[in-house]
Design an enzyme around this catalytic site. Sequence first.
Site, short mmCIF file in Angstrom:
data_model
loop_
_atom_site.label_atom_id
_atom_site.label_comp_id
_atom_site.label_asym_id
_atom_site.label_seq_id
_atom_site.Cartn_x
_atom_site.Cartn_y
_atom_site.Cartn_z
N HIS A 122 -6.50 -9.78 26.20
CA HIS A 122 -5.72 -10.68 27.05
C HIS A 122 -6.36 -12.06 26.99
O HIS A 122 -7.39 -12.25 26.34
CB HIS A 122 -5.67 -10.15 28.48
CG HIS A 122 -4.81 -8.93 28.64
ND1 HIS A 122 -3.44 -8.96 28.51
CD2 HIS A 122 -5.12 -7.64 28.89
CE1 HIS A 122 -2.94 -7.75 28.69
NE2 HIS A 122 -3.95 -6.93 28.92
N ASP A 152 -2.88 -17.99 26.29
CA ASP A 152 -1.48 -17.56 26.28
C ASP A 152 -0.52 -18.73 26.06
O ASP A 152 0.41 -18.64 25.25
CB ASP A 152 -1.13 -16.87 27.59
CG ASP A 152 -1.58 -15.42 27.64
OD1 ASP A 152 -2.16 -14.95 26.65
OD2 ASP A 152 -1.35 -14.76 28.67
#
Length: 378
Positions: A122, A152
Amino acid sequence: MALKGVKVIEMAGLAPSPFAGLLLSDYGADVIRVDQIKPILSTNILARGKKSISVNLKKPEGIEIVKKLVKDADVIIEPFRPGVMERLGLGPDVLQSNNKKLIYARLSGYGQKGPMSQVAGHDINYVSMTGVLSKLGRAKEPPFPPINLLADFAGGSILCVMGIVMALYSRNTTGVGQVVDAALSDGAAYASSFLFSSQNQLPMMWAGGKRGCNVLDSGCPYYNTYRTLDNKYMAVGALEPQFFTALLAGLQLDSADLPPQVDFSKWHVLEAAFTEKFKTKTQQQWVEVFKEHDACVTPVLTFEEAANHPHNVERGMFLSNQGIPEPAPSPKLSATPPSANLNIPKLGEHTADILTTLGYDAETCQKFVESGIVTTGS
């Protein structure tokens, strides 16, 4: 709009790929999101302005539908681990053989190649592997991840879209598409280029040495946040001498009673003085004070406060989508401005219309629904 006429197929995913699709949609691209039949998590975050077709990719007929979709597309965005699309029969070799103009954008954690390309992760992991996370956080505390903004979105979505737009521009000359390998880890490092180059080129910024002891990482008393009387906060960015002077004026502090601005060894004295001063007034009172002093001092606003701030309202910084504020597209283009479509599609809402456009008749569409190849959102 700038991207009017550009057809984008977005394979449904989480966070980076939906935002990439949203950016393209806001600037005029026709974005069709290929949803799973029964997604584990909602794909309707960052979904405004898109169309949704829900397809079972475990069925050969579902794969054929996607191939037909992509045959005249300009862009496909896929968010899976390397090899997943190839195993589905939807890899770039297959899709670009039928559409040589296709831009094939691949958003993945660690990229298409390398020892960690198949490793899960992540944002926090991707940022940690770049060295950047080691620089984030306050002194004497563990490294602190910046929510999931850096890998991200900054390093992932935005740089992926930049790659797509560059590939589209290149296609004007070459006539052919290409693969965009957008790794979140690579992008997080690239977005942090200033941190790397400033280590040697601007050594004064890193005079404290350790994390949380430097100019921009919470070590500096005149680049920090301070609690106010009403338990809100003010943000201080008075780096340049003229702004530092204005800061002292607003706080009614005499420079003669304080150490010099650039005396790093006495920063703690400045911090203590600023901390005590900011506690004496409410946030709004400080806002009024610093209207008279151009010191790079601003209130730390909540989402709701930001959406209603007069400057942001005049700039059109936020949209209201079903009563919820959402950031408006940025940057603003003078000749081909963006225009956000606020409609949020239901899962498979446009399946029937898209299948019809692809040449499937009503009887075939109904059979697809009955056999679990597609869902229609009805």
